[in-house]
Enzyme design. Structure first.
Site, PDB file in Angstrom:
ATOM      1  CD  GLU A 190      40.127   6.852  -6.717  1.00  0.00           C
ATOM      2  OE1 GLU A 190      40.559   7.323  -5.535  1.00  0.00           O
ATOM      3  OE2 GLU A 190      38.921   7.101  -7.425  1.00  0.00           O
ATOM      4  NE  ARG A 207      53.577   4.623   3.263  1.00  0.00           N
ATOM      5  CZ  ARG A 207      53.083   5.994   3.638  1.00  0.00           C
ATOM      6  NH1 ARG A 207      52.354   6.568   2.474  1.00  0.00           N
ATOM      7  NH2 ARG A 207      53.516   6.427   4.743  1.00  0.00           N
ATOM      8  CG  HIS A 225      22.480  -5.909 -27.781  1.00  0.00           C
ATOM      9  ND1 HIS A 225      23.102  -7.128 -27.401  1.00  0.00           N
ATOM     10  CD2 HIS A 225      22.043  -5.288 -26.823  1.00  0.00           C
ATOM     11  CE1 HIS A 225      22.771  -6.869 -25.947  1.00  0.00           C
ATOM     12  NE2 HIS A 225      22.068  -5.990 -25.566  1.00  0.00           N
ATOM     13  CG  ASP A 237      22.599   8.023 -26.068  1.00  0.00           C
ATOM     14  OD1 ASP A 237      22.821   9.039 -25.913  1.00  0.00           O
ATOM     15  OD2 ASP A 237      21.847   7.306 -26.847  1.00  0.00           O
ATOM     16  CG  ASN A 272      20.651   5.190 -30.327  1.00  0.00           C
ATOM     17  OD1 ASN A 272      20.290   5.452 -29.107  1.00  0.00           O
ATOM     18  ND2 ASN A 272      21.380   4.105 -30.613  1.00  0.00           N
ATOM     19  CG  ASP A 304      43.043   8.403   7.143  1.00  0.00           C
ATOM     20  OD1 ASP A 304      42.849   9.566   7.674  1.00  0.00           O
ATOM     21  OD2 ASP A 304      43.798   8.363   6.082  1.00  0.00           O
ATOM     22  CG  HIS A 306      19.380  -1.844 -26.750  1.00  0.00           C
ATOM     23  ND1 HIS A 306      20.312  -0.793 -26.743  1.00  0.00           N
ATOM     24  CD2 HIS A 306      19.455  -2.372 -25.654  1.00  0.00           C
ATOM     25  CE1 HIS A 306      21.263  -0.844 -25.912  1.00  0.00           C
ATOM     26  NE2 HIS A 306      20.758  -2.010 -25.324  1.00  0.00           N
ATOM     27  CG  HIS A 346      25.405  -2.749 -26.389  1.00  0.00           C
ATOM     28  ND1 HIS A 346      26.035  -1.752 -25.862  1.00  0.00           N
ATOM     29  CD2 HIS A 346      24.365  -2.189 -27.493  1.00  0.00           C
ATOM     30  CE1 HIS A 346      25.251  -0.486 -26.434  1.00  0.00           C
ATOM     31  NE2 HIS A 346      24.463  -0.836 -27.167  1.00  0.00           N
ATOM     32  CG  HIS A 370      40.357   6.477   4.247  1.00  0.00           C
ATOM     33  ND1 HIS A 370      39.083   7.070   4.079  1.00  0.00           N
ATOM     34  CD2 HIS A 370      40.974   7.154   3.335  1.00  0.00           C
ATOM     35  CE1 HIS A 370      39.082   8.080   3.456  1.00  0.00           C
ATOM     36  NE2 HIS A 370      40.311   8.072   3.178  1.00  0.00           N
ATOM     37  N   PRO A 417      31.049  -3.720 -20.806  1.00  0.00           N
ATOM     38  CG  PRO A 417      32.353  -4.410 -18.845  1.00  0.00           C
ATOM     39  CD  PRO A 417      32.339  -4.701 -20.298  1.00  0.00           C
ATOM     40  CG  LEU A 418      27.591   0.300 -21.827  1.00  0.00           C
ATOM     41  CD1 LEU A 418      25.995   0.780 -21.828  1.00  0.00           C
ATOM     42  CD2 LEU A 418      27.854   0.553 -23.287  1.00  0.00           C
TER      43      LEU A 418
END
Length: 670
Positions: free
Chosen positions: A420, A366, A36, A165, A195, A478, A271, A76, A482, A125-126
């Site tokens: 998340e 938990r 790129h 962007d 750009n 749920d 690009h 990139h 879920h 990964p953008l």
């Protein structure tokens, strides 16, 4: 490196330096015939300003703790970063640039923090890098609040990033930016490569809101630079951003993608594809750059950039002097901070792990996890975390400590909000900053929302801890939206991720021990909502091996394998089978990954070869035949769940002692 505005002119050396960055990228992409080039060509001026005017770093010690952090979220455009690393004197030679995107090179297609010296976080990964930057700044803010003293600014650095962007379009960026604005992170400065071009074409096709107004609404300080080649304006904007200390800053810099290319600039053609030999030549002629040799670096440009080596060594030496003075006045705090920086756990910390007894009341894993956190956080100063707005359900809140908020950055309870994906990206930044062991909780089903960040964590060796609760249809009413089914096997399929599904309180303590001691692997704890009995023979040591014999049987007819909430079912089924003359051995297998690390002899001692096996787990059966064999059986779930109380839903899907016993007898032909 001074960070001061010396004059209002752009020198010939500045222009040569910017073009050197551009053409190192152009030549590397062309040689690889892949990459790129557009972003480095357009964003080179802003990167040049950051790296030569502001960034405090030591190229000969990329891990100096008080360095400024730089993130190329638009991964990139990796050749922009590789060019800067080479030019400023990192251990990244010109040959490395010439092997861009080649097998086993240190210049992969997207920056990888474990692969290339000076790369802080893995990006590509953008949106992930934008979130990582928020995490890096949180770590700085937290450690500064806890360890800095009047007259001793030991932790004091900025996080700079170049975002694109595409980064701003991704939802994870919105989540992270919202959190960063809420927290008022004043040492975040992002430069937005505005750009107006993406792969499909102009951003007008799908991206038309006022981006800076959006960031203003998040609570950010915003600025515009109308000409991406105006070095003075960019420098002035960064100075203005540094003067704003109560909120993060973003500077929209209007650039031209592929700047200098006569036929491809300002188009999506530049690009993600090489310019091509003819266009490379035309671009060099257009910017008055020598046609030969490729990868040309003028001597005065290299000398200019390499000032970073002496400047960085001096900055680090001065910091060590300041730290020595700090240590003399605050020896306890200094010793604790040194331990965090080195990643050394306090001696004997594991003695704080709570113990669980078969005489105790049944407890959800938990809740057992919450007990472990409450006990060990007091002796582990680097442990910090929270949840995505589910602290009461995830049991991640430690009452002994305050919340991390804008006015209390020393707090160790973190509220990520219902974000998340953003939580995952922020956690990676916090962990890769160094000095902290970071955990974050949500329901296991919502792992899907953060899977992109989980994968990047595993890829980039970010040793975060995921506290995933409500781990099966056992959560009850749920219902299917879920109730996780395929999430557990999805996590197990992720390389360099340790997944642990403990069967009781003791195994939960063992799981946390693994998670806390992990240096380069994220760990996912898979925890129940429902109460489970403490098994008399469960052990912390067994968890460390991934699987172990819970109930022995001499010359067993059958091996019953369970994980998590299903272990007590197979233990009770073993007793029923014994009444019918069947000798069944019970194996708890909380972690496939840890079990696979054991010697074959040990694995054979647990899963006796030649003995039929039945596995029981309230999740997808996919992958289980690795342990049961094709002649074995699996009781699991390969459909979605149902909305009903646990007393009804578990039997409806076959998770009863009677069904386990019946399936075992059928497997044996009885």
């Amino acid at each position: 490196m001074t960070g001061t505005l010396l004059d209002k002119t752009t020198t010939q050396l500045d222009e040569l330096s910017v073009n050197t960055i551009r053409f190192l990228a152009v030549d590397a992409v062309q040689k690889a015939n892949s990459g790129h080039p557009g972003l480095p060509m357009g964003a080179a001026p802003m990167a040049y300003i950051i790296w030569t005017k502001f960034l405090r770093h030591n190229p000969h010690n990329p891990k100096w703790f008080n360095r400024d952090r730089f993130v190329l979220s638009a991964g990139h455009g990796s050749m922009l970063l590789y060019a800067l690393l080479h030019l400023t004197g990192y251990d990244l030679g010109l040959e490395d640039l010439k092997h861009f995107r080649q097998l086993h090179s240190r210049t992969p297609g997207h920056p990888e923090n474990f692969q290339t010296p000076g790369v802080e976080v893995t990006t590509g990964p953008l949106g992930q890098g934008l979130g990582n930057g928020i995490g890096l700044a949180i770590a700085e803010e937290h450690l500064a609040a806890r360890y800095n003293k009047p007259g001793h600014q030991i932790i004091d650095h900025y996080t700079y990033a170049i975002v694109s962007d595409g980064d701003l379009m991704e939802g994870v960026a919105s989540e992270a930016a919202s959190l960063g604005g809420h927290l008022g992170l004043g040492k975040v400065i992002y430069l937005y490569d505005d750009n107006h071009i993406s792969i499909d074409g102009e951003t007008e096709l799908s991206f038309t809101e006022d981006r800076m107004k959006r960031f203003e609404a998040y609570g950010w300080h915003t600025q515009h630079v109308t000409d991406g080649n105006d070095l003075v304006a960019i420098e002035e904007a960064v100075h203005a951003a540094r003067a704003v200390t109560d909120r993060p800053s973003i500077i929209a810099v209007r650039t031209i993608i592929g700047y200098g290319s006569p036929n491809k600039a300002n188009s999506h053609d530049v690009h993600g594809s090489p310019l091509g030999p003819d266009e490379v030549k035309a671009t060099k002629l257009n910017l008055k750059w020598p046609l030969e040799p490729d990868f040309y670096i003028p001597d005065d440009v290299l000398a200019h950039f390499r000032q970073a080596v002496d400047n960085g060594a001096k900055a680090e030496a001065e910091w060590h002097e300041r730290f020595a003075a700090y240590k003399a006045e605050f020896p306890a705090e200094a010793a604790e901070l040194e331990g965090l920086i080195s990643g050394t756990l306090p001696e004997g910390w594991e003695q704080a792990l709570p113990t669980f007894s078969p005489t105790d009341k049944p407890i959800a894993t938990r809740a057992a996890s919450g007990k472990v956190l409450g006990a060990v956080t007091a002796v582990l100063p680097g442990l910090i975390g929270g949840s995505a707005d589910l602290a009461p359900s995830n049991n991640t809140y430690v009452k002994a400590f305050k919340d991390f908020q804008k006015d209390t950055p020393y707090g160790r309870n973190f509220h990520f909000g219902v974000r998340e994906h953003g939580m995952g990206a922020v956690m990676n930044g916090m962990a890769l900053h160094g000095g902290l062991k970071v955990y974050g909780g949500t329901f296991l089903i919502f792992m899907d929302y953060m899977k992109g960040a989980v994968r990047v964590a595993a890829l980039s060796h970010s040793p975060v801890v995921y506290v995933y609760t409500h781990d099966s249809i056992g959560l009850g009413e749920d219902g299917p939206t879920h109730q996780p089914v395929e999430q557990l096997i999805t996590l197990r399929a992720t390389p360099n991720l340790t997944v642990i599904r403990p069967a009781d309180g003791t195994e939960t303590a063992g799981a946390w021990k693994i998670a806390i001691e992990s240096k380069s692997t994220p760990v996912a704890l898979i925890l129940t909502r429902q109460n489970l009995p403490i098994q008399p023979t469960s052990s912390i040591e067994g968890v460390a091996k991934g699987g172990y014999t819970l109930v022995e049987a001499e010359n067993p007819d059958l091996i019953l394998i369970g994980t998590g909430s299903e272990v007590f079912l197979v233990v009770d089924a073993q007793k029923k089978l014994a009444e019918q003359g069947v000798a069944a051995k019970v194996v708890s297998l909380p972690s496939w990954e840890l079990f696979e690390q054991q010697p074959q002899a040990y694995k054979d001692s647990v899963l006796n070869p030649g003995v039929k096996r039945l596995a029981v787990e309230a999740g997808s059966t996919f992958g289980w035949h690795k342990y049961t064999g094709l002649d074995g059986d699996v009781i699991g779930i390969d459909t979605y769940g149902a909305s009903a109380p646990i007393k009804d839903v578990m039997p409806a899907f076959g998770f009863t002692v009677e069904n386990v016993t019946a399936r075992a007898l059928k497997l044996l032909g009885k």
